[in-house]
Design a protein around this motif. Structure first.
Motif, PDB file in Angstrom:
ATOM      1  N   GLY A  95     -41.859 -38.238  -8.623  1.00 20.87           N
ATOM      2  CA  GLY A  95     -42.542 -39.306  -9.353  1.00 20.87           C
ATOM      3  C   GLY A  95     -41.738 -40.591  -9.470  1.00 20.87           C
ATOM      4  N   LEU A  96     -40.885 -40.867  -8.489  1.00 21.28           N
ATOM      5  CA  LEU A  96     -40.074 -42.085  -8.559  1.00 21.28           C
ATOM      6  C   LEU A  96     -40.735 -43.203  -7.765  1.00 21.28           C
ATOM      7  N   TYR A  97     -40.495 -44.428  -8.200  1.00 23.94           N
ATOM      8  CA  TYR A  97     -40.935 -45.577  -7.421  1.00 23.94           C
ATOM      9  C   TYR A  97     -39.809 -45.950  -6.477  1.00 23.94           C
ATOM     10  N   ASP A  99     -39.421 -48.290  -4.356  1.00 18.53           N
ATOM     11  CA  ASP A  99     -39.001 -49.682  -4.199  1.00 18.53           C
ATOM     12  C   ASP A  99     -38.470 -50.280  -5.509  1.00 18.53           C
ATOM     13  N   LEU A 100     -38.225 -49.417  -6.484  1.00 11.64           N
ATOM     14  CA  LEU A 100     -37.529 -49.879  -7.690  1.00 11.64           C
ATOM     15  C   LEU A 100     -36.129 -49.261  -7.689  1.00 11.64           C
ATOM     16  N   THR A 101     -35.191 -49.928  -8.380  1.00 12.35           N
ATOM     17  CA  THR A 101     -33.835 -49.395  -8.412  1.00 12.35           C
ATOM     18  C   THR A 101     -33.750 -48.238  -9.399  1.00 12.35           C
ATOM     19  N   GLU A 104     -34.221 -49.589 -12.813  1.00  9.21           N
ATOM     20  CA  GLU A 104     -35.600 -50.022 -13.062  1.00  9.21           C
ATOM     21  C   GLU A 104     -36.535 -48.832 -13.290  1.00  9.21           C
ATOM     22  N   LEU A 108     -38.509 -48.267 -16.739  1.00 12.14           N
ATOM     23  CA  LEU A 108     -39.965 -48.112 -16.726  1.00 12.14           C
ATOM     24  C   LEU A 108     -40.381 -46.912 -17.573  1.00 12.14           C
TER      25      LEU A 108
ATOM     26  N   ALA B  10     -44.503 -53.166 -19.306  1.00  6.67           N
ATOM     27  CA  ALA B  10     -43.623 -52.397 -18.423  1.00  6.67           C
ATOM     28  C   ALA B  10     -44.302 -52.140 -17.085  1.00  6.67           C
ATOM     29  N   GLN B  18     -42.770 -54.456  -7.360  1.00  3.98           N
ATOM     30  CA  GLN B  18     -43.144 -53.729  -6.143  1.00  3.98           C
ATOM     31  C   GLN B  18     -43.844 -54.652  -5.167  1.00  3.98           C
ATOM     32  N   ARG B  21     -41.389 -56.783  -3.483  1.00  2.00           N
ATOM     33  CA  ARG B  21     -40.487 -56.099  -2.548  1.00  2.00           C
ATOM     34  C   ARG B  21     -41.214 -55.499  -1.366  1.00  2.00           C
ATOM     35  N   ARG B 207     -48.297 -40.561  -3.340  1.00  2.00           N
ATOM     36  CA  ARG B 207     -46.872 -40.316  -3.529  1.00  2.00           C
ATOM     37  C   ARG B 207     -46.575 -39.466  -4.753  1.00  2.00           C
ATOM     38  N   GLY B 208     -47.594 -39.190  -5.560  1.00  2.00           N
ATOM     39  CA  GLY B 208     -47.359 -38.360  -6.741  1.00  2.00           C
ATOM     40  C   GLY B 208     -46.779 -39.133  -7.906  1.00  2.00           C
ATOM     41  N   THR B 209     -46.654 -40.473  -7.765  1.00  2.00           N
ATOM     42  CA  THR B 209     -46.087 -41.233  -8.871  1.00  2.00           C
ATOM     43  C   THR B 209     -47.060 -41.286 -10.047  1.00  2.00           C
ATOM     44  N   ALA B 212     -46.671 -38.314 -12.342  1.00  2.00           N
ATOM     45  CA  ALA B 212     -45.586 -38.436 -13.310  1.00  2.00           C
ATOM     46  C   ALA B 212     -45.973 -39.397 -14.433  1.00  2.00           C
TER      47      ALA B 212
END
Lengths: 498, 374
Positions: A95-97, A99-101, A104, A108, B10, B18, B21, B207-209, B212
């Protein structure tokens, strides 16, 4: 609070309707379990056992077809949001983005959980220290290694103290080193903060680290107890491993010298040399990104080498790739047959591709179907076969043209322990017939079935020899291959850093 | 309420980061409009120019030469003089020329008897080109006739009897761009609103984001708003680019009010965002979402909204489909507002229809987006 159950599942079941065949698929049947507060509980089972389905129901992401499910004293069906406000969940893909660090991503999730700014600094510092990500806060999540991603995913779920932490197969696709580190973190959390954790995993050995184990198989609850009482399930007796070393003739069918493969600046395979005897079972082991698959693809002639010598069945792969291929059978990691064709149709097709004439094809089809117990399934569509049978069909097809060398890429991932044992029985039988088997696996205990193994990490060959020799080289007393593997990889990485 | 704003902020920060980028989103949102502006503005032209035309003067009198002089130095014709009809036909067969103008040997003579004829043969495979060429030739010839008929029919006599059909063909060369820019705005809003939004949302499903995100206090409203706001902005940038180009590069008139154009655009954009979010939550898959967005929104926008083909001249079934689609109403609004002016009756009617569509699609997006997987 100790002694109280955090999750109570009563007669939970779940079925889906398959869109194509319109058939009902039962994912879970009559699950009655209770998960205690303040402990580490493992949900164990092979792929397709229903682990993820159950976990998603606990998180209020799936609605059960029947039964009742209580999480933290609340009915998930009635108030999913109330449950979601209080638990933390890491799905299989973390569940990570990407393109974010790192920072970040953490900010979030902290914002989404409404963590007050005052609490953040101390919490973030603790999490970054715990996960070893402190020096990577500005790195994009997509640029982290699998193990680091998994730890970042965990850190994101812990930006506030959840009442229940749910992790869906956090260790899948992660190397043994990172797996061990993750489990150490989890055990620490349970000990220090009395956190309740539910983790699903396909690795039976990981269940030993939990205080309670629940075993699922094909949608059914198989057992629910402490790991001590479940030894029999978790560590099935080894059935067919070789005793001692077989004596094989010194006839080499594969010869690799100074093999190198580069992708741009990145060296995927770095100066690897080895030889494989005829009739040998040769295992390629290594963490993700070690170069196993790249080595494997070069051996099959699917990828040209950057430099080095590579001969398969006595033929130089640079000059005689097609002839060399006629001698090999290849089973890809993913099921790569046509799901809508029947078993026979798939065989007919591949027989044609290999150029077998009708008579010989018929002969071979009968032979391989008998060998793999597929005769009764001739008219079944390949896509509808259960996992273990798909595996057998892939093998049968790869053996149609009677290759001398068989390449198997992660053949046992995603099939249950019983099917895995059967599979190894067949592999050893094939080797006894004189076929050479090259196999990759991430199940370390399967290394015991191999005559010789090679351990790769970061492109380099770290160890080569019989499982016994490897254990001796690692200097581990136990016969646990996992330990030996970790010791060898750690030692080599340590040397590199020095 | 403050928790709501905190979470929305947020999510928006994350979404904009995003967007910034991810090169492909910016490409689709900003670069594609620029490419389309140049492509449509300069590349596509409905005006046919430099038509290769065979000229057969069986009557080579000065009168005929004068009549055909319009071809000399014209940017619309490129004459090939053929000695006889046979050579002209050969030129047509060899695809050197697209048209033949044949002046019969008795032309000058019959002119005085009011029964003069000129034969025009056109290469009819490309029907729309052929009809444009016919228009050019007829226009040029009748133009000459109007100017010179006094010579043959006597001064003043019968001037009223000659019907002059005025034609658009020799009009300003920018007609195509004028016609295309409003359509281009509709297309760009649709790409950003439907296609891009559907893709980024489907990516999160894939992506399953989202899985989460769901297991946090976040509400569906916050997730959908966080997707709408950034792509609303992207689409408005595309819109701004088109408007600037229309004014600076193509001198498209803007007879209606810019404020009304802006408001109509925002309204249609809400419809597009609703469609995009609905598609992505229904498919949960980037490939399917992109295909659906393409087939259900971009193609109809191109073909059925009156962008390329006038809806009044298409078969009934196509017309019904066209009028069932939201872009058709936005297209009518834009064309009218740019080229005709503030037609309040039309503005009120079409905007009301777009409001209904916006409510419907955004409502649907909320209905199909649930905090559930599978």
């Amino acid at each position: 609070m100790t002694g109280k159950n955090v999750i109570i599942s009563k007669n939970i079941c779940k079925s889906f309707i398959d869109k194509r065949s319109k058939k009902e698929i039962v994912a879970l049947e009559n699950i009655n379990i209770a998960i205690p507060h303040g402990r580490l509980t493992a949900l164990v089972g092979p792929d397709g056992a229903g682990k993820t389905t159950f976990i998603r129901m606990v998180c209020g992401l799936l609605v059960p077809s029947c039964g009742s499910l209580e999480v933290l004293g609340m009915d998930v069906l009635a108030e999913p949001q109330a449950v979601q406000d209080r638990i933390s969940y890491m799905p299989q893909q973390f569940g990570l983005y990407e393109d974010l660090t790192v920072m970040e991503n953490m900010v979030l999730y902290a914002d989404l959980h409404n963590v007050p700014p005052g609490e953040r600094q101390a919490r973030f510092a603790k999490l970054l220290h715990m996960t070893g990500l402190a020096q990577f806060t500005e790195r994009l999540a997509g640029k982290l290694s699998g193990g680091m991603k998994q730890k970042l995913g965990l850190a994101c779920t812990l930006v506030r103290a959840p009442e229940l932490l749910v992790l869906d197969e956090p260790t899948v696709g992660v190397d043994p080193l990172s797996r061990r580190e993750l489990w150490e973190i989890l055990q620490q959390l349970v000990k220090d903060d009395e956190l309740t954790v539910l983790v699903s995993t396909a690795y039976m050995d990981e269940a030993d680290l939990c205080s309670k184990v629940i075993i699922f198989n094909e949608g059914k609850l198989l057992a629910e107890d402490t790991p001590e009482n479940l030894r029999g399930y978790l560590h099935p007796p080894k059935g067919v491993a070789f005793t001692g070393v077989r004596s094989l003739p010194d006839k080499f069918v594969i010869e690799v010298r100074n093999l190198v493969r580069k992708f741009g600046d990145f060296v995927a395979v770095d100066d690897v040399s080895f030889r494989v005897r005829e009739g040998e079972i040769f295992g390629l082991l290594g963490p993700n990104g070690a170069g196993k698959t790249t080595t494997f693809r070069m051996l099959c002639g699917l990828l040209p080498a950057s430099s080095g010598y590579l001969a398969v069945a006595g033929l130089d792969l640079r000059t005689a790739r097609t002839q060399a291929r006629a001698n090999i059978g290849y089973v890809a990691q993913k099921f790569s047959l046509y799901p809508t064709l029947t078993v026979d149709e798939n065989m007919n097709f591949y027989g044609g591709v290999y150029g077998l004439d009708d008579e010989r094809l018929r002969e071979r089809m009968t032979a391989v179907k008998e060998q793999f117990n597929l005769a009764e399934l001739s008219d079944k569509e390949a896509g509808e076969l259960p996992g273990g049978y798909k595996q057998r069909l892939s093998m049968a097809v790869a053996l149609l043209h009677e290759p001398r060398i068989i390449f198997l890429d992660e053949p046992t991932s995603g099939i249950d322990p019983v099917a895995r044992r059967n599979f190894w029985k067949q592999i050893t039988a094939l080797a006894a017939e004189g076929k050479t088997i090259i196999i990759t696996t991430h199940f370390m205990e399967e290394a015991e079935y191999c005559d010789r193994i090679m351990i790769q990490d970061q492109g380099r060959m770290l160890a080569l020899g019989t499982p016994k020799e490897i254990r001796e080289q690692a200097g581990v007393a136990s016969d646990d291959m996992n330990e030996a593997f970790i010791a060898i990889v750690e030692k080599s990485r340590g040397e590199k850093e020095v | 309420m403050s928790a709501f704003w905190e979470r929305l902020r947020a999510l928006l920060v994350k979404e904009f980061k995003q967007l910034w980028r991810d090169d492909s989103s910016l490409m689709i949102g900003i670069a594609v409009p620029i490419i389309l502006i140049f492509l449509m503005g300069y590349g596509i032209s409905m005006d046919v120019k430099r038509v290769p035309t065979a000229v057969v003067m069986e009557d080579a009198s000065p009168t005929v030469e004068d009549m055909l002089s319009f071809m000399q130095g014209s940017e619309y014709f490129e004459p090939y003089y053929a000695p006889s009809m046979k050579e002209a036909v050969a030129l047509m067969d060899g695809r050197t020329v697209d048209a033949i103008v044949r002046v019969p040997s008795d032309f000058t003579e019959s002119l005085y008897q009011k029964r003069a004829k000129v034969q025009i043969i056109l290469y009819g495979v490309d029907a729309s080109n052929a009809s444009i060429m016919r228009g050019y030739l007829e226009g040029a010839l009748s133009n000459w006739l109007v100017q010179n008929q006094y010579k043959f029919l006597g001064s003043g006599a019968g001037l009223g009897a000659v019907t002059v059909v005025s034609r658009m063909w020799f009009n300003d060369a920018n007609t195509s761009a004028w016609y295309f820019i409003p359509g281009l705005i509709v297309l760009i809003i649709t790409i950003s609103g439907v296609f891009l939004t559907a893709m980024v949302m489907a990516k999160e499903w894939e992506r399953g984001t989202l899985e989460a995100l769901f297991v946090t206090p976040v509400k569906v409203l916050e997730i959908l708003l966080s997707k709408m706001v950034p792509y609303f902005c992207v689409a408005m940038v595309g819109f701004a680019l088109c408007v600037v180009a229309s004014q600076l590069l193509f001198d498209v008139p803007m007879h209606g009010s810019f404020v009304v154009i802006l408001l109509c655009t925002m309204l249609y954009l809400l419809v597009a965002l609703g469609v995009g979010l609905m598609i992505s939550s229904m498919t949960k898959n980037q490939f399917l979402a992109s295909q659906l967005a393409l087939v259900l929104s971009m193609m109809p926008t191109m073909m059925l909204s009156g962008f390329l083909f006038d809806l009044r001249s298409v078969p009934l079934v196509v017309k019904i489909v066209g009028y069932a689609l939201p872009p058709t109403y936005y297209m009518q609004l834009l064309k009218t507002l740019f080229l005709a002016g503030n037609n309040w009756e039309l503005i009120i009617r079409n905007c009301s229809i777009l409001v209904l569509y916006a409510v419907f699609f955004i409502g649907m997006a909320f209905r199909v987006t649930k905090k559930r997987v599978g």
